[in-house]
Design a protein around this motif. Structure first.
Motif, PDB file in Angstrom:
ATOM      1  N   ALA A 115      -6.942 -30.631  42.946  1.00  0.00           N
ATOM      2  CA  ALA A 115      -8.187 -29.859  42.875  1.00  0.00           C
ATOM      3  C   ALA A 115      -7.946 -28.370  43.039  1.00  0.00           C
ATOM      4  CB  ALA A 115      -9.158 -30.356  43.943  1.00  0.00           C
ATOM      5  N   ARG A 116      -6.964 -28.003  43.859  1.00  0.00           N
ATOM      6  CA  ARG A 116      -6.747 -26.590  44.154  1.00  0.00           C
ATOM      7  C   ARG A 116      -5.692 -25.937  43.281  1.00  0.00           C
ATOM      8  NH1 ARG A 116      -5.741 -26.367  50.420  1.00  0.00           N
ATOM      9  NH2 ARG A 116      -4.537 -28.229  49.920  1.00  0.00           N
ATOM     10  N   LEU A 117      -4.976 -26.727  42.491  1.00  0.00           N
ATOM     11  CA  LEU A 117      -3.980 -26.157  41.576  1.00  0.00           C
ATOM     12  C   LEU A 117      -4.581 -25.065  40.692  1.00  0.00           C
ATOM     13  CD1 LEU A 117      -1.277 -26.033  40.058  1.00  0.00           C
ATOM     14  CD2 LEU A 117      -2.038 -28.002  38.703  1.00  0.00           C
ATOM     15  N   PRO A 118      -5.791 -25.249  40.142  1.00  0.00           N
ATOM     16  CA  PRO A 118      -6.337 -24.215  39.244  1.00  0.00           C
ATOM     17  C   PRO A 118      -7.024 -23.066  39.962  1.00  0.00           C
ATOM     18  CG  PRO A 118      -7.312 -26.409  38.833  1.00  0.00           C
ATOM     19  CD  PRO A 118      -6.667 -26.439  40.178  1.00  0.00           C
ATOM     20  N   ILE A 119      -6.936 -22.981  41.294  1.00  0.00           N
ATOM     21  CA  ILE A 119      -7.721 -21.986  42.017  1.00  0.00           C
ATOM     22  C   ILE A 119      -7.366 -20.561  41.597  1.00  0.00           C
ATOM     23  CG2 ILE A 119      -6.198 -21.708  44.025  1.00  0.00           C
ATOM     24  CD1 ILE A 119      -8.839 -21.864  45.722  1.00  0.00           C
ATOM     25  N   ALA A 120      -6.118 -20.316  41.222  1.00  0.00           N
ATOM     26  CA  ALA A 120      -5.722 -18.992  40.726  1.00  0.00           C
ATOM     27  C   ALA A 120      -5.537 -19.007  39.225  1.00  0.00           C
ATOM     28  CB  ALA A 120      -4.428 -18.546  41.397  1.00  0.00           C
ATOM     29  N   MET A 121      -5.919 -20.110  38.600  1.00  0.00           N
ATOM     30  CA  MET A 121      -5.664 -20.299  37.171  1.00  0.00           C
ATOM     31  C   MET A 121      -6.909 -20.099  36.330  1.00  0.00           C
ATOM     32  SD  MET A 121      -4.200 -23.776  35.438  1.00  0.00           S
ATOM     33  CE  MET A 121      -4.124 -23.999  33.666  1.00  0.00           C
ATOM     34  N   ILE A 122      -8.062 -20.604  36.803  1.00  0.00           N
ATOM     35  CA  ILE A 122      -9.267 -20.552  35.977  1.00  0.00           C
ATOM     36  C   ILE A 122      -9.717 -19.116  35.749  1.00  0.00           C
ATOM     37  CG2 ILE A 122     -11.716 -21.130  35.905  1.00  0.00           C
ATOM     38  CD1 ILE A 122     -11.075 -23.784  37.177  1.00  0.00           C
ATOM     39  N   GLY A 123      -9.796 -18.320  36.817  1.00  0.00           N
ATOM     40  CA  GLY A 123     -10.232 -16.936  36.665  1.00  0.00           C
ATOM     41  C   GLY A 123      -9.299 -16.134  35.774  1.00  0.00           C
ATOM     42  N   ILE A 163       1.534 -19.494  42.702  1.00  0.00           N
ATOM     43  CA  ILE A 163       2.755 -19.412  41.905  1.00  0.00           C
ATOM     44  C   ILE A 163       2.557 -20.115  40.573  1.00  0.00           C
ATOM     45  CG2 ILE A 163       5.145 -20.206  41.710  1.00  0.00           C
ATOM     46  CD1 ILE A 163       5.427 -19.855  44.696  1.00  0.00           C
ATOM     47  N   LEU A 164       2.086 -21.363  40.645  1.00  0.00           N
ATOM     48  CA  LEU A 164       1.953 -22.178  39.437  1.00  0.00           C
ATOM     49  C   LEU A 164       0.789 -21.734  38.559  1.00  0.00           C
ATOM     50  CD1 LEU A 164       2.579 -25.716  40.985  1.00  0.00           C
ATOM     51  CD2 LEU A 164       4.198 -24.271  39.760  1.00  0.00           C
ATOM     52  N   GLY A 165      -0.344 -21.392  39.183  1.00  0.00           N
ATOM     53  CA  GLY A 165      -1.541 -21.083  38.427  1.00  0.00           C
ATOM     54  C   GLY A 165      -1.390 -19.937  37.440  1.00  0.00           C
ATOM     55  N   PRO A 166      -1.018 -18.733  37.898  1.00  0.00           N
ATOM     56  CA  PRO A 166      -0.864 -17.632  36.947  1.00  0.00           C
ATOM     57  C   PRO A 166       0.205 -17.894  35.894  1.00  0.00           C
ATOM     58  CG  PRO A 166      -1.041 -16.801  39.180  1.00  0.00           C
ATOM     59  CD  PRO A 166      -0.889 -18.293  39.292  1.00  0.00           C
ATOM     60  N   GLY A 167       1.308 -18.552  36.304  1.00  0.00           N
ATOM     61  CA  GLY A 167       2.346 -18.867  35.333  1.00  0.00           C
ATOM     62  C   GLY A 167       1.834 -19.782  34.240  1.00  0.00           C
ATOM     63  N   LEU A 168       1.100 -20.824  34.631  1.00  0.00           N
ATOM     64  CA  LEU A 168       0.513 -21.725  33.643  1.00  0.00           C
ATOM     65  C   LEU A 168      -0.500 -21.002  32.764  1.00  0.00           C
ATOM     66  CD1 LEU A 168      -0.014 -24.963  35.785  1.00  0.00           C
ATOM     67  CD2 LEU A 168       1.563 -24.666  33.866  1.00  0.00           C
ATOM     68  N   ALA A 169      -1.310 -20.144  33.389  1.00  0.00           N
ATOM     69  CA  ALA A 169      -2.302 -19.393  32.617  1.00  0.00           C
ATOM     70  C   ALA A 169      -1.624 -18.520  31.564  1.00  0.00           C
ATOM     71  CB  ALA A 169      -3.150 -18.535  33.552  1.00  0.00           C
ATOM     72  N   PRO A 221      -1.766 -21.668  20.413  1.00  0.00           N
ATOM     73  CA  PRO A 221      -2.651 -21.290  19.297  1.00  0.00           C
ATOM     74  C   PRO A 221      -4.106 -21.080  19.691  1.00  0.00           C
ATOM     75  CG  PRO A 221      -1.129 -22.993  18.606  1.00  0.00           C
ATOM     76  CD  PRO A 221      -0.903 -22.810  20.072  1.00  0.00           C
ATOM     77  N   TRP A 222      -4.607 -21.858  20.648  1.00  0.00           N
ATOM     78  CA  TRP A 222      -5.977 -21.623  21.131  1.00  0.00           C
ATOM     79  C   TRP A 222      -5.909 -21.063  22.541  1.00  0.00           C
ATOM     80  CZ3 TRP A 222      -9.551 -24.960  24.297  1.00  0.00           C
ATOM     81  CH2 TRP A 222     -10.824 -24.388  24.358  1.00  0.00           C
ATOM     82  N   PRO A 223      -6.337 -19.818  22.778  1.00  0.00           N
ATOM     83  CA  PRO A 223      -6.179 -19.183  24.089  1.00  0.00           C
ATOM     84  C   PRO A 223      -7.075 -19.751  25.184  1.00  0.00           C
ATOM     85  CG  PRO A 223      -7.403 -17.760  22.598  1.00  0.00           C
ATOM     86  CD  PRO A 223      -6.887 -18.896  21.770  1.00  0.00           C
ATOM     87  N   GLY A 224      -8.005 -20.635  24.839  1.00  0.00           N
ATOM     88  CA  GLY A 224      -8.853 -21.242  25.849  1.00  0.00           C
ATOM     89  C   GLY A 224      -8.258 -22.469  26.508  1.00  0.00           C
ATOM     90  N   THR A 225      -7.026 -22.822  26.124  1.00  0.00           N
ATOM     91  CA  THR A 225      -6.396 -24.029  26.665  1.00  0.00           C
ATOM     92  C   THR A 225      -6.267 -23.975  28.183  1.00  0.00           C
ATOM     93  OG1 THR A 225      -5.120 -24.257  24.619  1.00  0.00           O
ATOM     94  CG2 THR A 225      -4.358 -25.517  26.520  1.00  0.00           C
ATOM     95  N   GLY A 226      -5.955 -22.811  28.729  1.00  0.00           N
ATOM     96  CA  GLY A 226      -5.796 -22.682  30.177  1.00  0.00           C
ATOM     97  C   GLY A 226      -7.085 -22.940  30.927  1.00  0.00           C
ATOM     98  N   VAL A 227      -8.218 -22.485  30.376  1.00  0.00           N
ATOM     99  CA  VAL A 227      -9.509 -22.702  31.025  1.00  0.00           C
ATOM    100  C   VAL A 227      -9.834 -24.188  31.074  1.00  0.00           C
ATOM    101  CG1 VAL A 227     -11.986 -22.213  30.940  1.00  0.00           C
ATOM    102  CG2 VAL A 227     -10.337 -20.436  30.296  1.00  0.00           C
ATOM    103  N   VAL A 228      -9.619 -24.877  29.962  1.00  0.00           N
ATOM    104  CA  VAL A 228      -9.908 -26.313  29.908  1.00  0.00           C
ATOM    105  C   VAL A 228      -8.992 -27.093  30.843  1.00  0.00           C
ATOM    106  CG1 VAL A 228      -9.901 -28.360  28.432  1.00  0.00           C
ATOM    107  CG2 VAL A 228     -10.817 -26.207  27.571  1.00  0.00           C
ATOM    108  N   THR A 229      -7.698 -26.774  30.820  1.00  0.00           N
ATOM    109  CA  THR A 229      -6.747 -27.477  31.680  1.00  0.00           C
ATOM    110  C   THR A 229      -7.093 -27.304  33.153  1.00  0.00           C
ATOM    111  OG1 THR A 229      -4.991 -27.153  30.039  1.00  0.00           O
ATOM    112  CG2 THR A 229      -4.308 -27.721  32.282  1.00  0.00           C
ATOM    113  N   GLY A 230      -7.394 -26.067  33.541  1.00  0.00           N
ATOM    114  CA  GLY A 230      -7.751 -25.810  34.931  1.00  0.00           C
ATOM    115  C   GLY A 230      -9.016 -26.529  35.344  1.00  0.00           C
TER     116      GLY A 230
END
Length: 410
Positions: free
Chosen positions: A29-37, A160-166, A173-182
């Motif tokens: 649940a908290r993995l995307p905490i620094a990823m979604i924004g 560490i993981l969130g921004p790197g994944l973002a 090809p689709w830049p919204g992939t990170g938002v959906v994954t998070g």
């Protein structure tokens, strides 16, 4: 109470009966905490071509998270974490879908900003629920302090993981992939946490321990001091989170922005483990201003390097004071929060961090557009120094009392 934490304390905390399932669910649940924004910031920047608009939308998410943290925390203190988490998971899933559609159909920035606020306020808040769970699973002492430290260190792992994944996912090809994954990770982890036995059995606070103030936990002068420390911490991080990708963009390597932010947290996890064993300064009322002042100086020095390699090394050094601050904020809640307000109090800390980050991102977005990343780093350092001095002036609100003499030096 113990004044330091050993590795054995971490092992005992995480192996406590009933802790395994919520720990694993909260990780997801908290993995995307620094990823979604950040994913949303990079996504909007790709679609609009401006960091100023992207920073505004990303900041709006953080403002929403700030409001949602307190509201959800207060509800959880009264009825337990499971019902709010389940409801918010469903609402958040709908709203983040609407946000993505609005971006794809080129909705005005004002519309994206309003939707981003709604996304933030409905993000299921597992972090305060997870921290509050330890007060029931563990007695006070070094083992519980180790659990709080684990919460802070694990959050930095996500940073560490969130921004790197973002940064990696926005290059697809689709830049919204990170938002959906998070969003998917956050929803699945939150639902999983809410369904664990430990979460379902979490008892609401009683009338005897409930705060009678409309302000709740923040009515305490000590909590306002902790919130100020968290605000400064968040503001500095928010300014860096925009200025670093902007520096990578200017250098012609935009995909490195998220990875460079991950460097900021690498030293944070390592130093966080060591710092917990020998915290300095030991008195909490001195520790908070000292840590923020040191962090401000290190952030200001990010303006010096002229290359991405140099900036990465400077980020590695600056990151060393991230987890010590997060841990100090979490432990200080035990000293400052009124009885029975653990979840709400941590919600106020998250609120302060996210409000600071929102303001920092918005300001940094304007600065990098007009003057470049170095000025954003320098201004961030100056803001941190001012807030550190404010904490020094307010240090008496966290000064040791006979009832909390041991806790104040944890």
């Amino acid at each position: 109470m113990s004044t330091s934490i050993s590795l054995g304390d971490y092992r005992r905390a995480l192996s406590t009966p009933g802790a395994g399932a919520p720990v694993l669910a909260s990780l997801l649940a908290r993995l995307p905490i620094a990823m979604i924004g950040l994913s949303l910031l990079l996504y909007v920047e790709r679609e609009t071509g401006t960091f100023a608009a992207a920073g505004l939308v990303s900041a709006s998410v953080l403002v929403g998270v700030a409001c949602g943290s307190v509201i959800q925390g207060r509800v959880m203190d009264r009825i337990g974490p499971s019902p709010p988490l389940l409801v918010m998971s469903g609402v958040f899933g709908v709203l983040i879908t609407v946000e993505i559609l609005a971006i794809e159909f080129r909705a005005p920035v004002a519309v994206l900003t309003v939707l981003a606020f709604a996304d933030g306020i409905t993000q299921p808040n597992v972090a305060p629920a997870s921290r509050a769970l330890w007060t029931r699973l563990l007695p006070s002492g070094a083992t519980r302090d180790a659990a709080y430290s684990y919460e802070a260190i694990s959050m930095e792992t996500f940073f560490i993981l969130g921004p790197g994944l973002a940064g990696l996912l926005v290059a697809l090809p689709w830049p919204g992939t990170g938002v959906v994954t998070g969003a998917v990770c956050m929803i699945l982890g939150s639902v999983g946490f809410a369904c664990t036995r430990a979460a379902r059995e979490q008892r609401p606070r009683t009338r005897e321990t409930a705060s009678t103030s409309l302000l709740g936990a923040i009515a305490s002068p000590g909590m306002r001091t902790v919130a100020t420390a968290a605000l400064g911490f968040g503001a500095l991080l928010g300014m860096v989170e925009v200025a670093v990708p902007a520096a990578a963009e200017q250098a012609g390597r935009p995909s490195l922005g998220g990875l460079m932010l991950s460097v900021l947290s690498i030293s944070s996890v390592v130093v966080g483990l060591l710092y917990g064993m020998r915290p300095w300064p030991r008195p909490m009322h001195l520790r908070l201003p000292a840590l923020l002042l040191g962090f401000a100086v290190l952030i200001a020095l990010l303006a010096v390097p002229g290359t991405l390699w140099g900036l990465s090394l400077a980020l590695l050094v600056a990151g060393s004071l991230i987890t010590p601050q997060s841990t100090a904020h979490s432990v200080a809640i035990e000293l400052a929060a009124p009885a029975g307000t653990a979840t709400e109090a941590f919600g106020w800390v998250l609120t302060s961090v996210t409000l600071g980050a929102a303001a920092g991102q918005s300001l940094s977005g304007q600065l990098v557009e007009t003057s470049g990343p170095p000025l954003a780093f320098a201004i961030a350092g100056a803001i941190g120094v001012v807030l550190a001095l404010t904490l020094w002036v307010r240090r008496h609100t966290l000064a040791p009392t006979p009832a909390h003499a041991d806790l104040a030096t944890v």
